[in-house]
Design an enzyme around this catalytic site. Structure first.
Site, PDB file in Angstrom:
ATOM      1  N   ASP A 284       0.853  -1.205   0.000  1.00 26.84           N
ATOM      2  CA  ASP A 284       0.000   0.000   0.000  1.00 26.84           C
ATOM      3  C   ASP A 284       0.887   1.253   0.000  1.00 26.84           C
ATOM      4  OD1 ASP A 284      -2.126   1.708   0.230  1.00 26.84           O
ATOM      5  OD2 ASP A 284      -2.708   1.067   2.258  1.00 26.84           O
ATOM      6  N   ARG A 285       1.694   1.403  -1.060  1.00 28.46           N
ATOM      7  CA  ARG A 285       2.704   2.458  -1.081  1.00 28.46           C
ATOM      8  C   ARG A 285       2.131   3.842  -1.409  1.00 28.46           C
ATOM      9  NH1 ARG A 285       5.206   6.209  -1.557  1.00 28.46           N
ATOM     10  NH2 ARG A 285       7.423   6.538  -1.854  1.00 28.46           N
ATOM     11  N   LYS A 286       0.972   3.881  -1.992  1.00 22.81           N
ATOM     12  CA  LYS A 286       0.310   5.155  -2.341  1.00 22.81           C
ATOM     13  C   LYS A 286       1.247   6.088  -3.100  1.00 22.81           C
ATOM     14  CE  LYS A 286      -3.135   5.013   1.342  1.00 22.81           C
ATOM     15  NZ  LYS A 286      -2.680   3.906   2.200  1.00 22.81           N
ATOM     16  N   PHE A 287       1.728   5.618  -4.237  1.00 18.37           N
ATOM     17  CA  PHE A 287       2.589   6.456  -5.084  1.00 18.37           C
ATOM     18  C   PHE A 287       1.806   7.686  -5.524  1.00 18.37           C
ATOM     19  CE2 PHE A 287       4.361   2.170  -5.662  1.00 18.37           C
ATOM     20  CZ  PHE A 287       5.695   2.433  -5.384  1.00 18.37           C
TER      21      PHE A 287
END
Ligand code: 5BU
Length: 457
Positions: A284-287
């Site tokens: 869930d890196r949310k780039f």
């Protein structure tokens, strides 16, 4: 002015257009009615206001409203003609779930008649009615200038609202045809489009993204819609929890950067668990940066996320270039776009969500669906109804009971999420803070699966 004269005036000012138009609902239409410029033509505005006033003068209502922007000036003219009070609701979109204010004076329980320029599917009318109802206003009747829907009247009736219209699409086509203002071919194209809106689509045929397919088949195999959000800060705890709950989950969501003791052993061990317990890995890196930056954030640095996470999360705020940066040259990697968030006061609004859907429609091979939340089953259903075909919904902010945490997280129940159309629920603290985590994970999985099966009969 007669109805027929009105339509011909619309045609003259270019308010009836033919071509290819993406509608608010995401459908691509061969025609478009644009009544916005009508306000600059006083005779037409006056004419339509007279037609509407005549149509509604005997209906039972206390106040009148128009849906901004297009219908508001029309409604204000009608209100003035009929000596009825006007109210309206702010157009500025706030993050969903927050109350919108009505401008103007009205009593609680007032009956309000709603004027709008058009109806295509009825979905936005229902949203409007619900927003007014939240503020104590009763809505029964909608009056639209043009009904271009195929079954808007029936759809609104199902929700208890009555639709009235001045003129419908068929009448307009017939009139334009009789005046030789439109070809027979175009008329057929328009009719076919309108008929197709109400046809059910076979969603399964449309899925081409291999990772979406993989997730969907794993959901069925494992009979689990449960995504565990394993937000802990040591590897010891991380793998202890995985030992307990892996058999219940279809996918594991990580925030790898919150581990205090991340080292080179972490990823191989995680992959071993994923193989052994058959779950998918989702970071869930949310780039959210420009293409060139996310390209490196994804592949380089300490974590080299691209090497081990099949799915990642992406904010679309930077524009679609982010997808090129992330996925050009990758295979078997896909993403979920944040189309709504579960945190209170977040700045995502409906326009933003819609833009996310538009991008996803263009990049189905690297977008498997959306992260999304909602404040009720109906709210989530309306949100999901606008998804491109074949896209999945993963819903975080889920617990067994509704509630909030101290930092603005909002929880809905497992049942709310799945009945709203979530394909998976994302659960973190509901499981990892439980006394008996294994038992709790089983409860979440079973509750979600039971609802999911009911939804997919
Ligand atoms: P919780 O412990 O169930 O509240 O954890 C929820 C997880 O989902 C957590 O990892 C968040 O970062 C993640 N999340 C969320 O809660 N809400 C969102 O809108 C998005 C992600 Br996007």
């Amino acid at each position: 002015m007669t109805k027929e004269q009105f339509v011909l005036e619309l045609q003259k000012i270019g308010a009836i257009k033919f071509g290819s138009f993406t509608l608010k609902s995401g459908l691509v239409s061969p025609f478009y009615f644009d009544l916005r410029d009508m306000i600059s033509f006083p005779e037409i505005l006056e004419g339509v206001a007279d037609l509407l006033a005549e149509r509604i003068k005997d209906m039972d209502f206390d106040v009148l409203t128009g849906i901004p922007y297009t219908a508001l000036p029309i409604a204000s003219l009608v209100a003035s003609k009929l000596k009825k009070p006007l109210v309206y609701m702010r157009k500025e979109e706030k993050a969903y779930g927050t109350g919108k204010n009505i401008i103007g004076k009205f009593e609680k329980g007032a009956k309000c008649l709603v004027i709008d320029d058009l109806i295509t599917t009825g979905a936005s009318k229902i949203e409007t009615a619900e927003a007014y109802e939240k503020e104590g206003v009763i809505i029964k009747d909608f009056v639209v200038v043009i009904d271009r829907s195929s079954n808007g009247k029936e759809d609104l009736a199902k929700k208890g609202y009555e639709l009235h219209s001045l003129i419908n699409l068929d009448e307009i086509m017939k009139l334009l045809q009789s005046m030789n203002l439109i070809s027979d071919e175009k008329v057929n194209e328009v009719r076919e489009f309108t008929a197709s809106i109400s046809k059910p689509v076979d969603e399964k045929k449309e899925i081409t993204n291999p990772l979406t397919k993989k997730l969907m088949s794993k959901i069925k195999e494992k009979k689990s819609n449960l995504v565990l959000s394993l937000d802990v800060t040591t590897q010891k705890e991380f793998f202890e929890i995985l030992d307990e709950v892996s058999s219940e989950i279809v996918m594991l969501k990580t925030h790898v950067d919150i581990l205090d003791d991340y080292d080179e052993n972490f990823v191989p061990k995680l992959q071993e668990y994923s193989r052994k317990y058959d779950f998918i890995i989702f970071e869930d890196r949310k780039f959210a940066d420009i293409g060139n930056t996310v390209k490196h954030q994804y592949r380089n640095g300490v974590y080299k996320i691209c090497d081990w996470a099949e799915f990642v999360t992406v904010h679309m705020v930077a524009g679609e270039g982010i997808l090129k940066g992330l996925f050009d040259g990758t295979e078997n990697r896909s993403s979920f776009v944040l189309a709504r968030m579960s945190s209170k006061g977040n700045l995502i609004n409906e326009t933003y969500s819609r833009k996310c859907f538009e991008v996803a429609r263009k990049y189905p091979n690297v977008i498997s669906g959306f992260i999304g939340h909602g404040n009720s089953v109906e709210d989530i259903k309306r949100f999901k109804a606008k998804f491109p075909i074949g896209m999945l919904l993963l819903t975080p902010g889920v617990k067994l009971e509704r509630g909030t945490d101290a930092m603005g997280q909002q929880y809905i129940t497992v049942e709310d999420a799945i009945q709203g159309g979530a394909d998976c629920i994302i659960v973190g603290r509901g499981i990892i803070k439980a006394e008996d985590r294994k038992k709790e994970a089983k409860i979440y999985r079973e509750r979600a699966w039971e609802e999911y099966e009911k939804m997919n009969i």
